[in-house]
Design an enzyme around this catalytic site. Structure first.
Site, PDB file in Angstrom:
ATOM      1  CB  THR A 184      -1.005   0.110   1.276  1.00  0.00           C
ATOM      2  OG1 THR A 184      -1.503  -1.108   1.289  1.00  0.00           O
ATOM      3  CG2 THR A 184      -1.838   1.087   1.500  1.00  0.00           C
ATOM      4  CG  HIS A 237      -3.289  -9.366   6.527  1.00  0.00           C
ATOM      5  ND1 HIS A 237      -2.996 -10.713   6.674  1.00  0.00           N
ATOM      6  CD2 HIS A 237      -4.486  -9.568   5.897  1.00  0.00           C
ATOM      7  CE1 HIS A 237      -3.801 -11.364   5.977  1.00  0.00           C
ATOM      8  NE2 HIS A 237      -4.741 -10.741   5.587  1.00  0.00           N
TER       9      HIS A 237
END
Length: 319
Positions: A184, A237
């Site tokens: 990300t 996660h």
């Protein structure tokens, strides 16, 4: 006195060690982080807003195929791309986000459109792409988002029959551990006027199905900004970050318990998130411009700079 401003950004976290990285790839990551930092920092140095700074930093990371956002987004099970992004303004807690975008070149720009041009906070595909099209944002065909190493990742994941966190090569000796890099990108900033902002963007997980959405576009989980406390952008996660409401929890610890930014980040990332299996990290800035870059994984692509820094800080590994 020179007005104080700060910028911090990330490009993913996970098992990232020198032994699993070629010198050429490390140089490429370092250069990309420096370029994104320069872009956002220039906005702040010129008196621009924190909102513009985080958008510019994230946009540059989205355009770089090394990172799992925008052009470098991973493939879904069906063989296309579903991209998520969010942006938040600490002045009034205005926010915008998109989930599952497939064509917009820079999802972070679409997220800002949601915030500024609609009455909504979160739009999913196909509406996210429709909004972008109506407002003239750059749209790209599927070929624009194709990269060979992302396609190879999908083939491996299909053979294994499961989703995978972001990774870059079939052979982990040439890059990160294929099971342990969370891809990300994000940025946080404090501008010269004392305003905070946060932005996050991701392509999600390789081989994801059923329009899975992680924490990145969810306000309070992966992205949050409030001038009274802090601005946060997370990487990890997503399912665990969603369950822990990581970004908002840090703000709450600062507001209700009076913790410093560093201590609030430590409590959430190490004492709350890690015990439930949540691996990853975040970048953060508080109302005074202090920066924190905590993570509980082996490494995190990260960079920061303040108006008082002699030089930009860029790092990858835990040490």
């Amino acid at each position: 006195m020179t007005p104080f401003f700060s910028l911090a950004l990330h490009g993913g976290a996970g098992t990232i060690s020198p032994a699993l990285m070629t010198p050429e790839k490390e140089q490429a990551y370092q250069a990309a982080l420096h370029e994104a930092l320069r872009g956002g920092y220039a906005v702040l140095a010129g008196g621009g807003s924190a909102l513009d700074a985080v958008e510019q930093a994230v946009l540059r990371l989205e355009d770089h195929p090394l990172f799992n956002a925008g052009r470098g987004a991973v493939f879904t099970h069906e063989g296309h791309h579903e991209m998520d992004a969010a942006i938040m303004d600490g002045r009034n807690r205005a926010a915008g986000a998109v989930a599952g975008a497939r064509q917009v070149q820079n999802p972070i720009r679409a997220a800002r459109l949601v915030m500024e041009q609609t009455e909504h906070v979160l739009l999913a595909w196909p509406g996210a792409d429709e909004l972008a099209r109506e407002h003239g944002l750059a749209l790209q065909p599927a070929e624009y988002f194709f990269t060979q190493h992302r396609y190879d990742q999908l083939q491996e994941a299909l053979q294994e029959g499961r989703m995978r966190l972001d990774h870059s090569q079939a052979q982990p000796t040439h890059d990160e551990d294929p099971k342990k890099k969370m891809g990300t990108v994000g940025a946080v900033a404090r501008d010269q006027h004392g305003n905070l902002a946060a932005a996050t963007s991701t392509g999600g997980m390789t081989n994801k199905r059923y329009s899975r959405i992680g924490d990145s576009p969810i306000i309070g989980s992966g992205t949050f900004a409030d001038n009274r406390t802090c601005a946060i952008s997370c990487t990890g996660h997503g399912e665990y970050f969603l369950r822990a409401m990581v970004a908002h929890d840090i703000s709450c610890l600062m507001e209700y318990r009076g913790l410093s930014l560093a201590e609030a980040c430590r409590v959430v990332v190490h004492d709350k998130l890690a015990p439930i299996g949540g691996e990853g990290g975040l970048v953060a800035v508080d109302a005074a411009g202090n920066v924190a870059l905590p993570f509980n994984s082996e490494g995190m692509y990260r960079a920061s700079q303040t108006s008082q820094d002699a030089a930009p800080f860029v790092a990858i590994y835990k040490s």
